[in-house]
Design a protein around this motif. Sequence first.
Motif, PDB file in Angstrom:
ATOM      1  N   MET A   1       1.579  -2.436  50.195  1.00 43.64           N
ATOM      2  CA  MET A   1       2.055  -2.401  48.843  1.00 43.64           C
ATOM      3  C   MET A   1       3.328  -3.222  48.679  1.00 43.64           C
ATOM      4  O   MET A   1       3.454  -3.924  47.682  1.00 43.64           O
ATOM      5  CB  MET A   1       2.265  -0.936  48.473  1.00 43.64           C
ATOM      6  N   ILE A   2       4.237  -3.105  49.627  1.00 42.46           N
ATOM      7  CA  ILE A   2       5.474  -3.869  49.533  1.00 42.46           C
ATOM      8  C   ILE A   2       5.169  -5.360  49.661  1.00 42.46           C
ATOM      9  O   ILE A   2       5.745  -6.167  48.940  1.00 42.46           O
ATOM     10  CB  ILE A   2       6.486  -3.399  50.601  1.00 42.46           C
ATOM     11  N   GLN A   3       4.259  -5.693  50.548  1.00 34.84           N
ATOM     12  CA  GLN A   3       3.901  -7.112  50.683  1.00 34.84           C
ATOM     13  C   GLN A   3       3.241  -7.617  49.406  1.00 34.84           C
ATOM     14  O   GLN A   3       3.442  -8.765  49.013  1.00 34.84           O
ATOM     15  CB  GLN A   3       2.962  -7.316  51.869  1.00 34.84           C
ATOM     16  N   GLN A   4       2.490  -6.778  48.783  1.00 35.51           N
ATOM     17  CA  GLN A   4       1.847  -7.172  47.550  1.00 35.51           C
ATOM     18  C   GLN A   4       2.889  -7.409  46.454  1.00 35.51           C
ATOM     19  O   GLN A   4       2.796  -8.376  45.693  1.00 35.51           O
ATOM     20  CB  GLN A   4       0.861  -6.083  47.139  1.00 35.51           C
ATOM     21  N   GLN A   5       3.910  -6.572  46.384  1.00 37.54           N
ATOM     22  CA  GLN A   5       4.988  -6.738  45.403  1.00 37.54           C
ATOM     23  C   GLN A   5       5.794  -7.997  45.721  1.00 37.54           C
ATOM     24  O   GLN A   5       6.193  -8.736  44.813  1.00 37.54           O
ATOM     25  CB  GLN A   5       5.896  -5.511  45.379  1.00 37.54           C
ATOM     26  N   GLN A   6       6.048  -8.242  47.009  1.00 33.63           N
ATOM     27  CA  GLN A   6       6.791  -9.444  47.395  1.00 33.63           C
ATOM     28  C   GLN A   6       6.006 -10.698  47.014  1.00 33.63           C
ATOM     29  O   GLN A   6       6.572 -11.665  46.512  1.00 33.63           O
ATOM     30  CB  GLN A   6       7.082  -9.431  48.897  1.00 33.63           C
ATOM     31  N   ALA A   7       4.735 -10.671  47.252  1.00 28.66           N
ATOM     32  CA  ALA A   7       3.889 -11.813  46.889  1.00 28.66           C
ATOM     33  C   ALA A   7       3.891 -12.005  45.377  1.00 28.66           C
ATOM     34  O   ALA A   7       3.972 -13.139  44.866  1.00 28.66           O
ATOM     35  CB  ALA A   7       2.467 -11.606  47.410  1.00 28.66           C
ATOM     36  N   TYR A   8       3.828 -10.892  44.635  1.00 34.90           N
ATOM     37  CA  TYR A   8       3.861 -10.967  43.173  1.00 34.90           C
ATOM     38  C   TYR A   8       5.181 -11.571  42.688  1.00 34.90           C
ATOM     39  O   TYR A   8       5.178 -12.464  41.845  1.00 34.90           O
ATOM     40  CB  TYR A   8       3.637  -9.564  42.589  1.00 34.90           C
TER      41      TYR A   8
END
Length: 115
Positions: A1-8
């Motif tokens: 989830m954190i990686q997904q937010q960082q990518a976003y």
Amino acid sequence: MIQQQQAYFLEMYRAGMRTASDMTRASLEATQRMHSQQMEAMREAMEENLRSARELGETWNRLWRTASESQAALLGELQDPGARATGDSGRIVTGATGAPAANAANTDRKDRKSA
């Protein structure tokens, strides 16, 4: 989830940078077009100024040439011994008023009456 937010957020950052880059490019292109238009207008104004200055110079040249030719002709007539002998020089000098020419005519009439 954190990686997904960082990518976003990274994608949002890239999109923002692309938008800023596109806006800067568009602004620079508009500035360049305006600068080109201003330079063209300035060039045209300078060319028109040059044409006007040439025409004015030619006009002044003709004016001064005509004035000098007229003055030379008048001086030539005044200095012509044949013109003095016939009394034409008085008419040349006082062509506008006619006063000395009229006096000369009166003198001629008086001389004729007395003779």
